[in-house]
Enzyme design. Sequence first.
Site, short mmCIF file in Angstrom:
data_model
loop_
_atom_site.label_atom_id
_atom_site.label_comp_id
_atom_site.label_asym_id
_atom_site.label_seq_id
_atom_site.Cartn_x
_atom_site.Cartn_y
_atom_site.Cartn_z
N GLY A 107 22.96 57.82 58.01
CA GLY A 107 23.71 57.23 56.97
C GLY A 107 25.36 57.74 57.29
CG ASP A 166 42.70 37.07 34.43
OD1 ASP A 166 43.30 37.55 34.39
OD2 ASP A 166 41.38 37.27 34.53
CE LYS A 180 38.63 38.44 32.57
NZ LYS A 180 38.62 39.01 34.20
NE ARG A 216 36.32 42.46 33.97
CZ ARG A 216 35.05 42.11 34.86
NH1 ARG A 216 33.97 42.46 34.12
NH2 ARG A 216 35.99 40.66 34.84
CG ASP A 255 40.45 36.58 39.38
OD1 ASP A 255 41.50 37.31 39.69
OD2 ASP A 255 40.01 36.39 38.80
CB SER A 284 33.79 41.64 40.96
OG SER A 284 32.59 42.26 41.28
N GLY A 317 31.13 37.26 40.00
CA GLY A 317 31.14 35.76 39.84
C GLY A 317 31.52 35.54 38.19
CB THR A 351 36.64 35.98 36.21
OG1 THR A 351 36.22 37.61 35.37
CG2 THR A 351 37.33 35.68 35.31
C1 R5P Z 1 39.75 41.05 36.99
O1 R5P Z 1 40.70 41.49 36.08
C2 R5P Z 1 39.96 41.23 38.23
O2 R5P Z 1 41.64 39.95 38.66
C3 R5P Z 1 38.92 39.49 38.43
O3 R5P Z 1 39.11 38.63 37.42
C4 R5P Z 1 37.50 40.43 38.46
O4 R5P Z 1 37.54 41.35 39.39
C5 R5P Z 1 36.55 39.22 38.51
O5 R5P Z 1 35.03 40.33 38.19
P1 R5P Z 1 33.71 38.99 38.57
O6 R5P Z 1 33.80 37.91 39.55
O7 R5P Z 1 32.97 40.10 38.07
O8 R5P Z 1 34.22 38.49 36.53
#
Ligand code: R5P
Length: 288
Positions: free
Chosen positions: A35, A166, A189, A191, A216, A220, A222, A224
């Site tokens: 690795g 958001d 939004k 979290r 956005d 990550s 998805g 949000t």
């Molecule tokens: C967070 O504040 C970022 O701007 C994105 O909204 C966030 O990283 C998205 O993450 P995910 O796709 O896991 O909801």
Amino acid sequence: MIVVAGPASPKLGKRVAELLECELAPLEWKRFPDGESYIRIPGDLKGESVVVVQSTSPPQDKRLMELFFILDLINELGAREVTVVIPYLAYMRQDKRFREGEVVSIKVVSRLIESFNVDRVILVDVHSRKVLDSFNVDVAEVSAMPLIGSYFSSIDLVNPFVLAPDKKALILAERVAEKIGCKYDFLEKRRDRITGEIKTYFKKINVKGRDVVIVDDIISTGGTIANAAEMARSLGARRIYAACTHALLVKNALMRLSSAGVFEIIGTDTIESNVSKVSVAPAIVSVL
Ligand code: R5P
């Protein structure tokens, strides 16, 4: 000027070199069976102004180590001036201590990058101002949003509307909407800092029969965008597009977005993948 494209950014590095009309340095790399990473740049960089392009998307720690190897090597090969372009900067979301006792990860990463005699850092759509402030060397940020906006201007959208999932993404949505020439709005939004669970609050927005572009900085898991897409769909949106600068798309993000009604995902080459439909090379070159 000479460009070194790291293992994470071969296409973007090549595009940057093409736009600059300069040489792309040969780079050899591999991963050993255990690795560990290996980097070789055959050739001389004596007296050169070198631009290194290396993203630090997953596997982040390996990508960072490759970047450190390249930066150390180009110093040894005699580079006169070093600009490092990090299209996606790992750990930028941990830009403060959200809970007592937490590490401020970005501070550690920026300190390590700077330690390699770097003259200038170029980043793309950073998560917050704090990310820029974490560097003590000259740092510039460019945005993919005007380029993403141009992508949407070139396809036939029906009565488009841009939505930020958001409040933080509102500025991004504004830039995209400006290019398309349409209205935009944002959602609220929250979290949960421990579970990571996201709650998006209902808002009556006028998207009935319209194509909705949700914008956005990062997708990550998805979650949000999926929440925002489901809301847009429940309000009668026609087609839903998900656009972002950094398409990490971890776990089952693609499936999640498609189940939420997303018609197309548009990402950039800050993270090279099948959804890299927009190149940030012109934005990077504009500050070089
Ligand atoms: C967070 O504040 C970022 O701007 C994105 O909204 C966030 O990283 C998205 O993450 P995910 O796709 O896991 O909801």
